[in-house]
Design an enzyme around this catalytic site. Structure first.
Site, mmCIF file in Angstrom:
data_model
loop_
_atom_site.group_PDB
_atom_site.id
_atom_site.type_symbol
_atom_site.label_atom_id
_atom_site.label_comp_id
_atom_site.label_asym_id
_atom_site.label_seq_id
_atom_site.Cartn_x
_atom_site.Cartn_y
_atom_site.Cartn_z
ATOM 1 N N CYS A 158 0.858 -1.173 0.000
ATOM 2 C CA CYS A 158 0.000 0.000 0.000
ATOM 3 C C CYS A 158 0.902 1.234 0.000
ATOM 4 C CB CYS A 158 -0.960 0.012 1.189
ATOM 5 S SG CYS A 158 -2.412 1.046 0.818
ATOM 6 N N LYS A 233 -12.143 -5.324 2.240
ATOM 7 C CA LYS A 233 -11.546 -4.544 3.330
ATOM 8 C C LYS A 233 -12.482 -3.363 3.597
ATOM 9 C CE LYS A 233 -7.344 -1.983 4.534
ATOM 10 N NZ LYS A 233 -6.010 -1.570 4.036
ATOM 11 N N LYS A 287 -11.310 -8.247 5.951
ATOM 12 C CA LYS A 287 -10.694 -7.433 6.992
ATOM 13 C C LYS A 287 -11.646 -6.307 7.388
ATOM 14 C CE LYS A 287 -6.682 -4.498 7.892
ATOM 15 N NZ LYS A 287 -5.532 -3.771 7.371
ATOM 16 N N SER A 313 -5.808 -4.468 14.602
ATOM 17 C CA SER A 313 -5.240 -3.879 15.824
ATOM 18 C C SER A 313 -6.312 -3.513 16.855
ATOM 19 C CB SER A 313 -4.414 -2.653 15.473
ATOM 20 O OG SER A 313 -5.211 -1.684 14.810
HETATM 21 ZN ZN LIG Z 1 -3.244 2.061 2.577
#
Ligand SMILES: [Zn+2]
Length: 362
Positions: A158, A233, A287, A313
């Site tokens: 990314c 995501k 995700k 997280s």
């Molecule tokens: Zn990113």
């Protein structure tokens, strides 16, 4: 007046029998008795009465083989700083990363997912640091493959760690450009693979990014390098500990809702996954994990592809924080959470708990 257990049982039975009679109009229920499939012939508690029985009939289990541990690499030497928001996880310079990788290998975890945290001076509007041959990830991958070749090194692809505004690509008038950004992502993935990355994991949720990566890798001869796509995501606030402290790339403005998915949607996730498979994804991912187990289940049921889920997280931090104030037992809740992901259909779990879980499973 209830005076002992026997009278309680008698009262309950009388009450139940009255209710049953009322409910079915005076006819005694016969189902399950002649066939032997109902109570009392069937008592599901028989197979729960001790741990040996429970182990024999257990439907899902967690194995060390399922786990991937995310790691954060930083420039410098001798650095091992705990990340406050994700306790038990660290910013590691390459020398310390190698030490950590050896430990991970020794507990039997198959692979790591690597994130780079570059020097802020190396960030710019075009994310050129993302594909620099001597970028932090590229250097780390080379060192890992040299020193711990047995460990699978998966690299997150990314641009948000490398742009000054921390968006996942190139902006124009505040909008994230799709096609220009996906080409930079492909270039970044190629640089990771040239450094030795075993698998790339494109995370930006751009249209066509899997096709762009696949073509770029194939054109360079890396036809055997798999792609693990962050297919579904979601734009989730559960990533906050990761961005605030993990990669230190909090957005300067705006949000990621024009490319990451709306958390109210489920059919759309199936379209995202279908597109990634068509474009060449080898593993698809959902995700986050815990609030998205319905998506994990649907993804497995509808596509039967190798499926990863990212226990992010915020999910880790909630359990860790609750354990710290004595509300929850960290190890037990960790196992319950990880097994729920397996039960939903995940083959691979990317989790900050990986080391702790692996030690429990040994
Ligand atoms: Zn990113």
């Amino acid at each position: 007046m209830i005076t002992d257990n026997k009278s309680v049982v008698t009262l309950v039975e009388e009450n139940m029998s009255q209710q049953r009679t009322q409910t079915i109009g005076g006819l005694a229920p016969s189902y399950g008795r002649e066939s032997g499939t109902g109570f009392p012939a069937r008592r599901l508690r028989r197979l729960r009465q001790n741990d040996r029985f429970r182990r024999l009939v257990r439907e899902h289990s967690l194995s060390i083989d399922d786990l991937i541990l995310p790691l954060f690499v930083v420039p410098g030497h001798g650095i091992k700083h705990e990340i406050n928001a994700i306790p038990g996880n660290y910013h590691l310079s390459i020398d310390k990363l190698i030490e950590e990788a050896k430990e991970i290998r020794d507990v039997g975890i198959p692979g790591i997912l690597l994130f780079g945290v570059p020097d802020p001076k190396e960030k710019d509007l075009l994310a050129t640091g993302a594909y620099a041959p001597n970028g932090i990830v590229q250097q780390a991958v080379r060192a890992l493959k040299r020193n711990v070749p047995e460990l699978l090194v998966v690299t997150d692809v990314c641009l948000c760690e490398y742009t000054t505004h921390s968006h996942c690509g190139i902006l124009q008038d505040g909008y994230l450009l799709n096609d220009a950004s996906k080409d930079v992502l492909a270039r970044t993935a190629l640089s990771h693979v040239q450094a030795g990355s075993d698998m790339v994991a494109p995370a930006a949720m751009l249209d066509g990014q899997i096709r762009a990566l696949r073509q770029t890798l194939d054109d360079d001869g890396f036809v055997n390098t798999p792609i693990m796509a962050y297919s579904a995501k979601y734009a989730s606030k559960l990533y906050d500990p990761f961005f605030k402290e993990g990669t230190q790339s909090t957005l300067s403005h705006g949000d990621k809702k024009t490319h990451q998915m709306d958390f109210s949607n489920s059919n759309e996730a199936m379209r995202e996954i279908a597109m990634d498979i068509e474009e060449g994804a080898d593993i698809v991912m959902v995700k986050p994990a815990l609030y998205y187990l319905d998506i994990v289940y649907r993804a497995k049921t509808e596509f039967q592809m190798p499926l990863a889920t990212y226990n992010v997280s915020g999910e880790y931090a909630m359990i860790d924080a609750a354990a710290r104030i004595g509300r929850l037992d960290k190890k037990l809740i960790m196992m319950e959470a990880l097994i729920s992901m397996k039960r939903a259909g995940a083959d691979i779990i990317i989790t900050y708990f990986a080391k702790e879980a692996a030690k429990e499973l040994q």
